[in-house]
Design an enzyme around this catalytic site. Structure first.
Site, short mmCIF file in Angstrom:
data_model
loop_
_atom_site.label_atom_id
_atom_site.label_comp_id
_atom_site.label_asym_id
_atom_site.label_seq_id
_atom_site.Cartn_x
_atom_site.Cartn_y
_atom_site.Cartn_z
N GLU A 49 36.50 45.90 -56.26
CA GLU A 49 36.67 44.67 -56.81
C GLU A 49 37.00 43.71 -55.65
O GLU A 49 37.51 44.02 -54.74
CB GLU A 49 37.89 44.91 -57.72
CG GLU A 49 38.37 43.32 -58.20
CD GLU A 49 39.78 43.61 -59.20
OE1 GLU A 49 40.03 42.73 -60.05
OE2 GLU A 49 40.46 44.36 -58.83
N LYS A 121 36.14 39.28 -66.05
CA LYS A 121 37.27 40.23 -66.44
C LYS A 121 38.13 39.84 -67.51
O LYS A 121 38.36 38.61 -67.53
CB LYS A 121 38.06 40.28 -64.99
CG LYS A 121 39.11 41.44 -65.03
CD LYS A 121 39.90 41.39 -63.70
CE LYS A 121 41.35 42.47 -63.70
NZ LYS A 121 41.67 42.57 -62.54
N CYS A 158 38.97 46.74 -63.34
CA CYS A 158 40.19 47.13 -62.68
C CYS A 158 41.09 47.22 -63.92
O CYS A 158 41.19 48.16 -64.74
CB CYS A 158 40.70 46.06 -61.77
SG CYS A 158 42.07 46.72 -60.69
#
Length: 315
Positions: A49, A121, A158
Site C-alpha cells: 500500500e 479503497k 489494507c
C-alpha cells in the site's frame, strides 16, 4: 461462471520493502525488486500500500495532499514498468480526483502496460497513527474484480481486509484470488513522554495478538470463500512527522494462503520478495467439497444492509 481454461498456476511475487527516505530512492528500490521478480519468472507482481512514499497518514498535514498531484504521471510510469518487465502489476497510488477529493487507489496494469482496472479503497480507518479519513474519500467503484491475462483479481486495500462482506462480494462476482496491498504494523511509544496506555498495548504478548488476528481474519476469508488470499505489507520503522506519536514499525509478514487457509508462503519482518506458485484452479475443487456458496441463506441476510440489527428502519 464457466470453469477456468488453460494453465492455472501463476508464478507470483509479493514485494515487501521499506521506505527509503524519498520517492525517488524508494521507486529505485522497487524497480530493482520488480526486475528480480521478472528475472525469476514472475507473471504477477504485487506491491504494498502507498508504495511510492512513506506512510504519511500517521498525522494530519495538508502538505501531504501534494503527493496526489502526480497521480496521472504515476499511472503512466507504472504502466511503462509493467510493459518493460512483461508482468501484470498491482500498484497502490494516491489519487487526486478533484480539488479536495482524494482516494487511496489500487491500479492494476496488464503486461503490455495498459490499465486493466482500478479499485478505490472502500473502508477508511481513523485510529492513532492511521488517520486516513483526513486524506481519503471512501471509494465509489464498488467491489469489482479486475480481469487480467493471469486471471480475475479481487483487489482490495489494507483496512478492507477486516471486512468479510468485501471478500464475499468479490467472490460472488467471480474473483479467482483476493489481493490486499497493505501498510500495517505496531505503534511505537513516544520516547519524549511517558504513555502508560501505549506501553500496555505494546507488550510482546499484545503485539503477537495483533499480528495473529491480522493473519487469522484473512485466513478466514480464504476458507469461507474457497479462494487464495495474497497480502503484501511493508516493513521498516517510520517516524511520525508531527512528533506526537512514536512512529510505526511495520511488521511485514506478507503471505499467501490457499483456498483452505493453508499457508503457501510467508515472509519475515525484513525486506524481501515473496514468491509463490499460485494455483487459481484450486478453489474450484475446494468448493466442491465445501460448498459454502450453495448453502448461503440469502433470504435471511437483509439485516446486513443496516448499521446494527436492532432496528430495521435505521442505518
Amino acid at each position: 461462471m464457466n470453469a477456468r481454461k488453460g494453465p492455472s498456476t501463476i508464478h507470483t511475487a509479493l514485494i515487501q520493502q521499506r521506505y527509503y527516505g524519498s520517492k525517488k530512492s524508494t521507486i529505485e528500490a522497487t524497480l530493482r525488486h520488480i526486475a528480480e521478480a521478472a528475472r525469476q519468472g514472475a507473471r504477477l507482481v504485487i506491491l504494498q500500500e502507498l508504495h511510492q512514499s512513506e506512510y504519511f497518514c500517521q498525522c494530519e498535514d495538508p502538505a501531504f495532499f501534494d503527493y496526489a498531484a502526480d497521480f496521472e504521471a504515476d499511472v503512466a510510469f507504472w504502466g511503462d514498468v509493467a510493459a518493460r518487465y512483461g508482468v501484470v502489476l498491482v500498484t497502490s497510488l494516491f489519487e487526486e480526483r478533484a480539488p479536495g477529493l482524494y482516494h487511496n487507489t489500487a491500479v492494476v496494469f496488464e503486461h503490455d502496460g495498459s490499465v486493466a482496472g482500478r479499485y478505490r479503497k472502500m473502508h477508511i480507518p481513523d485510529d492513532p497513527g492511521f488517520y486516513e479519513k483526513f486524506y481519503f474519500t471512501p471509494g465509489d467503484l464498488g467491489f469489482e474484480p479486475i480481469d487480467t491475462s493471469v486471471g480475475r483479481l479481487g483487489v482490495l486495500v489494507c483496512w478492507d481486509q477486516w471486512y468479510p462482506e468485501a471478500a464475499r462480494i468479490m467472490t460472488l462476482k467471480g474473483a479467482e484470488v483476493l489481493i490486499y496491498p497493505t501498510a500495517i504494523g505496531y505503534l511505537e511509544c513516544p520516547k519524549h513522554r511517558r504513555d502508560e496506555l501505549c506501553e500496555k498495548e505494546n507488550t510482546p504478548e499484545q503485539r503477537s495478538k495483533m499480528l495473529e488476528a491480522w493473519l487469522a481474519v484473512q485466513r478466514g476469508h480464504a476458507v469461507a470463500n474457497g479462494l487464495p488470499v495474497l497480502t503484501a505489507n511493508r516493513v521498516g520503522t517510520e517516524r511520525d512527522p508531527s512528533g506526537m506519536l512514536g512512529g510505526i514499525r511495520f511488521w511485514g509478514h506478507s503471505f499467501a494462503f490457499g483456498p483452505q487457509g493453508e499457508t503457501l508462503a510467508m515472509a519475515s519482518d525484513e525486506e524481501e520478495i515473496l514468491f509463490v506458485d499460485l494455483d487459481l484452479g484450486a478453489g474450484a475443487e475446494v468448493r466442491k467439497i465445501w460448498p459454502f456458496l450453495r448453502d448461503r441463506r440469502i433470504e435471511s441476510y437483509d439485516c446486513l444492509l443496516h448499521r446494527f440489527c436492532d432496528d430495521s428502519k435505521r442505518i
